[in-house]
Design an enzyme around this catalytic site. Structure first.
Site, PDB file in Angstrom:
ATOM      1  N   HIS A  82       0.971  -1.200   0.055  1.00 17.52           N
ATOM      2  CA  HIS A  82      -0.017  -0.024  -0.192  1.00 17.52           C
ATOM      3  C   HIS A  82       0.775   1.223  -0.125  1.00 17.52           C
ATOM      4  O   HIS A  82       1.783   1.067   0.673  1.00 17.52           O
ATOM      5  CB  HIS A  82      -0.811  -0.009   1.185  1.00 17.52           C
ATOM      6  CG  HIS A  82      -2.068   0.890   1.232  1.00 17.52           C
ATOM      7  ND1 HIS A  82      -1.989   2.415   1.255  1.00 17.52           N
ATOM      8  CD2 HIS A  82      -3.356   0.728   0.837  1.00 17.52           C
ATOM      9  CE1 HIS A  82      -3.084   2.806   1.104  1.00 17.52           C
ATOM     10  NE2 HIS A  82      -4.079   1.912   0.860  1.00 17.52           N
ATOM     11  N   GLY A 163       5.718  21.911  10.201  1.00 13.33           N
ATOM     12  CA  GLY A 163       6.786  20.856  10.358  1.00 13.33           C
ATOM     13  C   GLY A 163       8.035  21.226   9.436  1.00 13.33           C
ATOM     14  O   GLY A 163       7.794  21.958   8.525  1.00 13.33           O
ATOM     15  N   ALA A 170      10.171   8.509  10.653  1.00 19.12           N
ATOM     16  CA  ALA A 170       8.791   8.435  10.838  1.00 19.12           C
ATOM     17  C   ALA A 170       7.952   9.045   9.619  1.00 19.12           C
ATOM     18  O   ALA A 170       6.507   9.008   9.619  1.00 19.12           O
ATOM     19  CB  ALA A 170       8.108   9.512  12.102  1.00 19.12           C
ATOM     20  N   GLY A 171       8.694   9.845   8.739  1.00 21.40           N
ATOM     21  CA  GLY A 171       8.097  10.228   7.441  1.00 21.40           C
ATOM     22  C   GLY A 171       7.377  11.527   7.809  1.00 21.40           C
ATOM     23  O   GLY A 171       7.761  12.034   8.698  1.00 21.40           O
TER      24      GLY A 171
END
Length: 298
Positions: A82, A163, A170-171
Site C-alpha cells: 500500500h 513541520g 517517521a516520514g
C-alpha cells in the site's frame, strides 16, 4: 447535543501485531474515546483504525497514537504494497453528530500544527482541510511515497503545511477532514498487475471513471491475486454494487475471475442495504424493515 467525531488513522504496520497493540493501547487509555474497529493487513503492511468520541478526546487519542507510531515504526525499514509516506500515514476527522465540517477542519489544523512543532514531523493538510487545491486529493499528497518525498519535500511545491522540510524515520503525515467513506477491495484471480492497473484506471474518477471512487491496483502475487483497492467516497452517489459490477465486467473482458472482496473498517448500514436490495431484487425496501433498528432504535 453531545458532539461526536470519528477518526480513522492509518498506520504503516500490519505485520508486527505486538507493535500494533502497543499503539492501540494509547487510544484505549483516553477516557471518552471508543475504539470501534481495527484491521491489520500483512500484504499492505498497514492497519486501519476507527475511533470515536467527543472531538477534544478524539484529538488527544490521535495525538498519542501518532507519538507512539513515530517511536515504533521506522519507514526506512518498512515495505508493503500500500502507498505510504509516514509511520502514521493519514489521520482524517469525520463529523458524525452535532458537528460541522469546518469544526473538523479546525481540529485537523490544530493537531497538524502540534505534530509539526513538537514531533518535527512534516504535516500535509488534505481533503476539506487542504490549503492548496491539489492537496485535496490524498494520492497527490502522497505522490512519490516516503522514498520520493525525501527529495521532493525540499521543493516549494512539496513544502509541508507544518513541520520541517526534511523527513526522519517517521516520514510525513496527512491530516485532514472529510465525509465518511468506505474502503472496499476486490480481488482478481490473476497475477498480471497490468490487468489490475487497467481496471483501476477505468474505475477511478481521476482518470475518467466514477467520480466518487479512488482506486489503485495492488500486487498480491504471493497469494496469486491482484487487488483493486478502492476508497468509495460517496456510497450514495456510487453504491458498492456498482463498483463491483463494473469490475466484474472489466475482469471478464480480460478472462479473469473475481475471487473475493473485503471491506476494511466500518461501513454505513445504508450502504449495505443498497447492496442487499440490488442483488436480492427487493422493491421499496426501507430501513424500518431492519429488525434490530425497530427493536433497538439504532
Amino acid at each position: 447535543m453531545v458532539k461526536i467525531m470519528e477518526c480513522i488513522p492509518n498506520i504503516s504496520e500490519g505485520r508486527r501485531l505486538d507493535v500494533v497493540e502497543e499503539i492501540l493501547a494509547e487510544v484505549r487509555q483516553v477516557a471518552g474515546v471508543t475504539l470501534l474497529d481495527y484491521s491489520s493487513n500483512a500484504d499492505h503492511n498497514r492497519t486501519v483504525i476507527s475511533l470515536i468520541g467527543e472531538p477534544e478526546r478524539v484529538v488527544e487519542a490521535a495525538w498519542r497514537l501518532i507519538v507512539k507510531a513515530a517511536e515504533k515504526i521506522d519507514l526506512d525499514q518498512h515495505q508493503g504494497e500500500h502507498p505510504r509516506m509516514g509511520a502514521t500515514d493519514v489521520v482524517p476527522f469525520v463529523p458524525i453528530r452535532g458537528m460541522a465540517m469546518e469544526e473538523c477542519v479546525d481540529l485537523a489544523k490544530g493537531l497538524g500544527e502540534r505534530v509539526g512543532r513538537e514531533l518535527l514531523i512534516p504535516v500535509y493538510l488534505y481533503e476539506k482541510a487542504a490549503t492548496r487545491p491539489e492537496r485535496r486529493n490524498l494520492a497527490e499528497v502522497r505522490r512519490g511515497q516516503y522514498e520520493g518525498l525525501k527529495e521532493s519535500i525540499r521543493t516549494s511545491e512539496r513544502t509541508p503545511d507544518y513541520g520541517p522540510s526534511v523527513l526522519g524515520k517517521a516520514g510525513a503525515i496527512a491530516i485532514g477532514a472529510r465525509p465518511p467513506l468506505v474502503a472496499f477491495n476486490v480481488n482478481l484471480g490473476t497475477t498480471n498487475l497490468e490487468i489490475g492497473k487497467a481496471i483501476a484506471k477505468g474505475i477511478r474518477g481521476s482518470s475518467g471513471g466514477f467520480v466518487n471512487i479512488k482506486a489503485l491496483a495492488i500486487d498480491l502475487s504471493e497469494q496469486g491475486l491482484v487487488q483493486i483497492s478502492m476508497n468509495m467516497v460517496d456510497t450514495q452517489g456510487t453504491p458498492l454494487y456498482r463498483a463491483l459490477e463494473f469490475i466484474k465486467t472489466e475482469a471478464a473482458h480480460f478472462g479473469v475471475p473475481i475471487v473475493g472482496s473485503e471491506i476494511v473498517g466500518l461501513v454505513p448500514l445504508e450502504a449495505m442495504m443498497d447492496v442487499a436490495t440490488y442483488y436480492l431484487g427487493v422493491h421499496d425496501f426501507s430501513s424500518e424493515q431492519i429488525l434490530e433498528k425497530r427493536v433497538f432504535g439504532f
